[in-house]
Design a protein around this motif. Structure first.
Motif, PDB file in Angstrom:
ATOM      1  N   ALA A   1      51.853  38.245  54.391  1.00  0.00           N
ATOM      2  CA  ALA A   1      52.134  38.778  53.054  1.00  0.00           C
ATOM      3  C   ALA A   1      52.979  37.832  52.211  1.00  0.00           C
ATOM      4  N   GLN A   2      53.281  36.640  52.723  1.00  0.00           N
ATOM      5  CA  GLN A   2      54.107  35.677  51.989  1.00  0.00           C
ATOM      6  C   GLN A   2      53.365  35.208  50.747  1.00  0.00           C
ATOM      7  N   SER A   3      53.880  35.511  49.575  1.00  0.00           N
ATOM      8  CA  SER A   3      53.177  35.206  48.329  1.00  0.00           C
ATOM      9  C   SER A   3      53.266  33.731  47.977  1.00  0.00           C
ATOM     10  N   HIS A   4      52.182  33.221  47.395  1.00  0.00           N
ATOM     11  CA  HIS A   4      52.142  31.866  46.865  1.00  0.00           C
ATOM     12  C   HIS A   4      51.085  31.831  45.767  1.00  0.00           C
ATOM     13  N   PRO A   5      51.107  30.828  44.890  1.00  0.00           N
ATOM     14  CA  PRO A   5      50.068  30.756  43.854  1.00  0.00           C
ATOM     15  C   PRO A   5      48.701  30.628  44.487  1.00  0.00           C
ATOM     16  N   GLU A   6      47.686  31.199  43.824  1.00  0.00           N
ATOM     17  CA  GLU A   6      46.333  31.117  44.371  1.00  0.00           C
ATOM     18  C   GLU A   6      45.908  29.657  44.441  1.00  0.00           C
ATOM     19  N   MET A   7      45.472  29.240  45.648  1.00  0.00           N
ATOM     20  CA  MET A   7      45.250  27.816  45.885  1.00  0.00           C
ATOM     21  C   MET A   7      44.162  27.232  45.003  1.00  0.00           C
TER      22      MET A   7
ATOM     23  N   ASN B   1      50.568  45.040  44.729  1.00  0.00           N
ATOM     24  CA  ASN B   1      49.198  45.174  44.264  1.00  0.00           C
ATOM     25  C   ASN B   1      48.589  43.806  43.957  1.00  0.00           C
ATOM     26  N   PHE B   2      47.360  43.613  44.417  1.00  0.00           N
ATOM     27  CA  PHE B   2      46.674  42.339  44.210  1.00  0.00           C
ATOM     28  C   PHE B   2      45.247  42.579  43.741  1.00  0.00           C
ATOM     29  N   ARG B   3      44.727  41.593  43.036  1.00  0.00           N
ATOM     30  CA  ARG B   3      43.324  41.612  42.626  1.00  0.00           C
ATOM     31  C   ARG B   3      42.558  40.720  43.605  1.00  0.00           C
ATOM     32  N   VAL B   4      41.811  41.307  44.516  1.00  0.00           N
ATOM     33  CA  VAL B   4      41.139  40.568  45.588  1.00  0.00           C
ATOM     34  C   VAL B   4      39.648  40.493  45.296  1.00  0.00           C
ATOM     35  N   ASN B   5      39.174  39.287  45.032  1.00  0.00           N
ATOM     36  CA  ASN B   5      37.768  39.086  44.693  1.00  0.00           C
ATOM     37  C   ASN B   5      36.976  38.765  45.957  1.00  0.00           C
ATOM     38  N   LEU B   6      36.511  39.790  46.652  1.00  0.00           N
ATOM     39  CA  LEU B   6      35.692  39.602  47.848  1.00  0.00           C
ATOM     40  C   LEU B   6      34.279  39.180  47.449  1.00  0.00           C
ATOM     41  N   HIS B   7      33.657  38.384  48.305  1.00  0.00           N
ATOM     42  CA  HIS B   7      32.264  37.988  48.062  1.00  0.00           C
ATOM     43  C   HIS B   7      31.343  39.107  48.557  1.00  0.00           C
ATOM     44  N   ARG B   8      30.374  39.439  47.748  1.00  0.00           N
ATOM     45  CA  ARG B   8      29.455  40.518  48.090  1.00  0.00           C
ATOM     46  C   ARG B   8      28.058  39.959  48.268  1.00  0.00           C
ATOM     47  N   MET B   9      27.356  40.477  49.249  1.00  0.00           N
ATOM     48  CA  MET B   9      26.003  40.014  49.544  1.00  0.00           C
ATOM     49  C   MET B   9      25.063  40.325  48.372  1.00  0.00           C
ATOM     50  N   PRO B  10      24.285  39.338  47.920  1.00  0.00           N
ATOM     51  CA  PRO B  10      23.318  39.613  46.842  1.00  0.00           C
ATOM     52  C   PRO B  10      22.280  40.638  47.316  1.00  0.00           C
ATOM     53  N   MET B  11      22.098  41.687  46.526  1.00  0.00           N
ATOM     54  CA  MET B  11      21.125  42.722  46.865  1.00  0.00           C
ATOM     55  C   MET B  11      20.373  43.124  45.601  1.00  0.00           C
ATOM     56  N   ARG B  12      19.121  43.568  45.783  1.00  0.00           N
ATOM     57  CA  ARG B  12      18.267  43.857  44.641  1.00  0.00           C
ATOM     58  C   ARG B  12      18.722  45.070  43.837  1.00  0.00           C
ATOM     59  N   HIS B  13      19.385  46.010  44.483  1.00  0.00           N
ATOM     60  CA  HIS B  13      19.684  47.267  43.795  1.00  0.00           C
ATOM     61  C   HIS B  13      21.075  47.304  43.166  1.00  0.00           C
ATOM     62  N   ARG B  14      21.780  46.165  43.155  1.00  0.00           N
ATOM     63  CA  ARG B  14      23.097  46.178  42.525  1.00  0.00           C
ATOM     64  C   ARG B  14      23.399  44.828  41.895  1.00  0.00           C
ATOM     65  N   LYS B  15      24.243  44.842  40.881  1.00  0.00           N
ATOM     66  CA  LYS B  15      24.647  43.624  40.220  1.00  0.00           C
ATOM     67  C   LYS B  15      26.006  43.173  40.746  1.00  0.00           C
ATOM     68  N   LYS B  16      26.244  41.864  40.628  1.00  0.00           N
ATOM     69  CA  LYS B  16      27.520  41.331  41.065  1.00  0.00           C
ATOM     70  C   LYS B  16      28.619  41.756  40.104  1.00  0.00           C
TER      71      LYS B  16
ATOM     72  N   ASP C   1      54.411  31.157  39.379  1.00  0.00           N
ATOM     73  CA  ASP C   1      54.293  31.169  37.925  1.00  0.00           C
ATOM     74  C   ASP C   1      53.763  32.534  37.520  1.00  0.00           C
ATOM     75  N   ALA C   2      54.425  33.144  36.544  1.00  0.00           N
ATOM     76  CA  ALA C   2      54.027  34.499  36.132  1.00  0.00           C
ATOM     77  C   ALA C   2      52.609  34.538  35.571  1.00  0.00           C
ATOM     78  N   ASP C   3      52.126  33.378  35.073  1.00  0.00           N
ATOM     79  CA  ASP C   3      50.790  33.336  34.481  1.00  0.00           C
ATOM     80  C   ASP C   3      49.703  33.029  35.489  1.00  0.00           C
ATOM     81  N   VAL C   4      50.077  32.786  36.743  1.00  0.00           N
ATOM     82  CA  VAL C   4      49.105  32.429  37.773  1.00  0.00           C
ATOM     83  C   VAL C   4      48.954  33.582  38.752  1.00  0.00           C
ATOM     84  N   GLN C   5      47.714  33.932  39.074  1.00  0.00           N
ATOM     85  CA  GLN C   5      47.441  34.987  40.046  1.00  0.00           C
ATOM     86  C   GLN C   5      48.028  34.607  41.401  1.00  0.00           C
ATOM     87  N   THR C   6      48.887  35.458  41.941  1.00  0.00           N
ATOM     88  CA  THR C   6      49.471  35.172  43.244  1.00  0.00           C
ATOM     89  C   THR C   6      48.520  35.598  44.353  1.00  0.00           C
TER      90      THR C   6
END
Length: 619
Positions: free
Chosen positions: A317-323, A417-432, A359-364
Motif C-alpha cells: 500500500a506504499q503510495s508513489h506516483p504512477e510509474m 481510494n484509487f482509480r484502478v484501470n484494469l485491462h478487460r478482455m475484448p468481447m463482442r457484446h461490450r465496449k471498452k 505530486d497532487a496533480d499526478v495519479q498516485t
C-alpha cells in the motif's frame, strides 16, 4: 600489410599462405586441458592467465566437447584452475578479478553440462575435489560477499550476481544442485539486503538480486531448513522491504507499459480499421497478437515476500506516483536479449521515495495496483502454459493477501481510494470502458472487479476449474472479513450474482444454476420480505424514490418478522498452505524460471567491454 581477423579464438591473417594463429589465452587454455601441470614449465602461468581477456566461448565449448573420461584425466588441472580463480578474487587489480569471475562462470556451466550424461563423476569433486570443497566454497562465498558489499565497481557487483545466478541455475531442478548446500552454509543474504536498501545499488542490481533471492528461497524448501526462508520471514527493515517492493513494482510496471504500447499500436493499425468495418468477429485472434511475455521470475519474488514476510504487506500500500506518468532521466542501459518469461531486467529503477516526491496533480499508485493491472493482463488468456502459470500464481498471491488482516484493513479503507484501470478482455457484446469514467474506490473493489472479470469472461469448453475455484475463494475470504468487521461495501454485485437468470432459462446450465439459487435461500428471503414493505411505505407516503435513511427505517421496523435459515460455517475457510497443496506447482514453476534465467546469461551478457572501460589502467 595483411589485415587480421579474429574468429573463435583464432587470429587469422587474410593472406592464404599463413596458418591461423591462436590467441595467447587460447593457447593457455589448451595447456590446462593437457594432463601435465601447466605451471611446471611456466611458474607465472596462473598469474599471467588472469591478465588475459577471457574467451568464454572457447573455454566453455572445450569443456563441453570432452567426454566424462577425458574430463576426469584433467581433473587436477580443473581443480587447480578453480582454486586459482578464487584466489584471484582477492587481488587488488580489478581486471584479474573480472577475468576470474568470468572464468568461474565458464567452468561451472561447462562442467555441469557433463552431469546431464551418464559419465558418473561428481560435480563438486570435478570442480574442487572433495577434500578441498568446503574451504573452496567458503572462500568463494566470502569473496563474493565482500565484493557485493564493498563501495567499489558496480560492474564488478553485477558480474558477482551473474556468477551467483549461474551457480544457482546450472541445473533445471535447483534442489538437485548440491553445490547450493555451500551457499546455504555461507549465506549472502545480508549482501542482497544491502543492495536492495541502497538506492544506487538497487537501481543497478536490484532485479538480479531479487530474482537470485527468490531462487535461493526455493532450494529444498520442503525437505530441509532453508536459512534464506528463515531470514526473509523476519526482515523488518523498512528501507530494505521498500527497496524490494520498488524493484518488483518497476518490473511489473514495465510489463504493463509494454502491453499498453502494443495495444495502442495495434488499435491504430490496419487490422483495427478492418475490424471496424466488418465487426469484431476476429477480436480474439487480434488479442492474441498483442500478448507480451510474462515475468514469472519477479512474480515468484513477490509471492515469496507476501507469503513469508508479514511486514511486506505494508509495502503493497506504499503510495508513489504512477510509474507510467513519471519520467526520470537515466543513462543508457546495455542491450540485453529478449527472453521468455521476462527474465531480462528493466533498464532502470525509475522510482524512489526520495527521488520522486508525490505530486497532487499526478495519479498516485502502489505495488498492489500495479500487480492488479499485471494480473488483469495475464489472466485474459490462459491457453498458453506460461500465462496459465502466471495467472495461477497471481491468484495464489491474491489468496495470501485476502487472508491477511492488515491487508484487508487497507483494502477496505474508505480513506484510501484509487482509480484502478484494469485491462478487460475484448468481447463482442461490450465496449471498452473509458479511463476517465473510472471512479475512485477502495482497493477491495478493484480486487473484486478482477475476480468478476475472470469469472464472466472464461466460460469456455476447456473450463479452467482450478482458476475459477481460486477466484471464488478470494471473493469468499473478502466477504468473510466484511462480515467479521461489519464492513458495508458499496459494490455492484449484479455481474457476479446472476445465477437466477440461468435457472429460469431452458439451457444446459439450468440444473446447476437452480442448485446455486436454492443455496441463496436467505438472500431471496430478504428480497421477498422487504421489497413489498418498501413499496408499501413509498405508496402510503407518496414518495417516488426513497432515501437511504428511509429504506433503513423500513428495514428496522420489519426486521423482527424476517425469517432466515441458519447457515453454519459460512464465514469459515481453510487457510492457504503451500506445502500440502501447491508443492508440485512451485517445483515446476521454479524449474521453468531456472531454465530461462540460465538462457538469459548468454555470452554477450558477460561481455568485458563495459568492465574494461572502467579498468582501463593497471597500477
Amino acid at each position: 600489410m595483411a589485415q587480421v581477423e579474429k574468429r573463435g579464438g583464432l587470429l587469422r591473417k587474410s593472406s592464404a599462405y599463413k596458418k591461423p594463429l591462436k590467441e595467447k589465452v587460447v593457447l593457455m587454455y589448451d595447456e590446462i586441458f593437457m594432463t601435465e601441470d601447466p605451471s611446471k614449465c611456466s611458474p607465472r602461468f596462473w598469474e599471467e592467465l588472469f591478465l588475459m581477456k577471457v574467451n568464454l566461448e572457447y573455454l566453455e565449448g572445450k569443456l563441453e566437447s570432452l567426454d566424462g573420461e577425458e574430463l576426469m584425466k584433467i581433473k587436477e588441472n580443473i581443480n587447480c584452475l578453480f582454486q586459482h580463480c578464487i584466489q584471484a578474487l582477492g587481488e587488488e587489480h580489478p581486471i584479474r578479478v573480472v577475468n576470474a569471475l568470468q572464468t568461474l562462470c565458464a567452468l561451472i556451466r561447462g562442467v555441469h553440462q557433463k552431469n546431464k550424461s551418464t559419465s558418473g563423476f561428481d560435480i563438486i569433486n570435478m570442480l574442487m575435489g572433495f577434500d578441498k570443497a568446503e574451504l573452496c566454497m567458503k572462500n568463494l562465498m566470502e569473496s563474493l560477499d565482500s565484493l557485493l558489499c564493498a563501495e567499489g565497481s558496480e560492474s564488478l557487483k553485477s558480474l558477482c550476481l551473474k556468477l551467483l545466478l549461474c551457480l544457482v541455475t546450472v541445473t533445471d531442478n535447483i534442489s538437485q544442485n548440491t553445490i547450493l548446500e555451500y551457499v546455504m552454509i555461507n549465506s549472502i543474504f545480508e549482501a542482497i539486503l544491502q543492495i536492495l536498501s541502497h538506492p544506487p545499488s538497487r537501481r543497478e542490481h536490484g532485479y538480479d538480486a531479487v530474482v537470485l533471492l527468490a531462487l535461493l528461497v526455493n532450494y529444498r524448501k520442503y525437505e530441509s531448513v532453508n536459512p534464506y526462508i528463515v531470514k526473509l520471514s523476519i526482515v523488518d527493515d523498512e528501507a530494505t522491504l521498500n527497496g524490494m517492493g520498488l524493484v518488483i513494482a518497476q518490473a511489473l510496471s514495465e510489463y504493463n507499459r509494454q502491453y499498453k504500447d502494443k495495444e495502442e499500436e495495434h488499435q491504430g493499425g490496419f487490422f483495427s480499421a478492418l475490424t471496424n468495418m466488418v465487426g469484431s468477429m476476429f477480436i480474439a485472434d487480434a488479442h492474441e497478437k498483442i500478448s507480451v511475455q510474462t515475468n514469472e521470475a519477479i512474480l515468484l519474488a513477490l509471492y515469496e515476500a507476501v507469503h513469508l514476510n508479514r511486514n511486506f504487506i505494508t509495502v503493497l500500500a506504499q503510495s508513489h506516483p504512477e510509474m507510467g506518468l513519471v519520467t526520470t532521466p537515466v543513462g543508457p542501459a546495455p542491450a540485453t536479449p529478449a527472453t521468455p518469461l521476462g527474465t531480462t531486467p528493466p533498464s532502470a529503477d525509475v522510482i524512489s521515495s526520495v527521488e520522486l516526491p508525490l505530486d497532487a496533480d499526478v495519479q498516485t499508485s502502489n505495488l498492489l495496483i500495479t500487480f492488479l493491472k499485471y494480473s488483469s493482463i495475464v489472466m485474459q488468456d490462459t491457453k498458453d502454459e506460461h500465462r496459465l502459470h502466471s495467472g495461477k500464481l497471481c491468484l495464489i498471491i491474491l489468496t495470501c493477501i485476502a487472508e491477511d488482516q492488515y491487508a484487508n484493513a487497507f483494502l477496505h479503507d474508505d480513506n484510501m481510494n484509487f482509480r484502478v484501470n484494469l485491462h478487460r478482455m475484448p468481447m463482442r457484446h461490450r465496449k471498452k470502458a473509458a479511463d476517465k469514467n473510472l471512479p475512485c474506490r477502495p482497493l477491495v473493489c478493484a480486487v473484486l472487479d478482477l475476480m468478476v472479470e475472470f469469472i464472466v469472461t472464461h466460460m469456455m469448453k476447456e473450463f479452467p476449474m482450478d482458476l475459477y475455484v481460486r477466484c471464488i475463494q478470494v471473493v469468499h475470504k473478502l466477504l468473510c472479513y466484511q462480515k467479521k468487521c461489519r464492513v458495508r461495501l458499496h459494490y455492484t454485485w449484479r455481474e457476479l450474482w446472476s445465477v437466477l437468470r440461468l435457472s429460469t432459462n431452458a439451457g444446459q446450465w439450468k440444473e446447476a444454476a437452480s442448485k446455486v439459487t436454492h443455496a441463496l435461500v436467505n438472500i431471496r428471503a430478504i428480497i421477498n420480505h422487504f421489497n413489498p414493505k418498501i413499496e408499501s411505505y413509498a405508496a402510503v407516503n407518496h414518495i417516488s424514490q426513497l432515501s437511504e435513511e428511509q429504506v433503513l427505517e423500513v428495514v428496522r421496523a420489519n426486521y423482527d418478522t424476517l425469517t432466515l435459515k441458519l447457515q453454519d460455517g459460512l464465514d469459515q475457510y481453510e487457510r492457504y498452505s503451500e506445502q500440502h497443496k501447491e508443492a508440485a506447482f512451485f517445483k515446476e514453476l521454479v524449474r521453468s524460471i531456472s531454465t530461462n534465467v540460465r538462457r538469459n546469461l548468454a555470452f554477450h551478457t558477460l561481455s568485458q567491454e563495459v568492465l574494461l572501460k572502467e579498468f582501463s589502467t593497471i597500477s
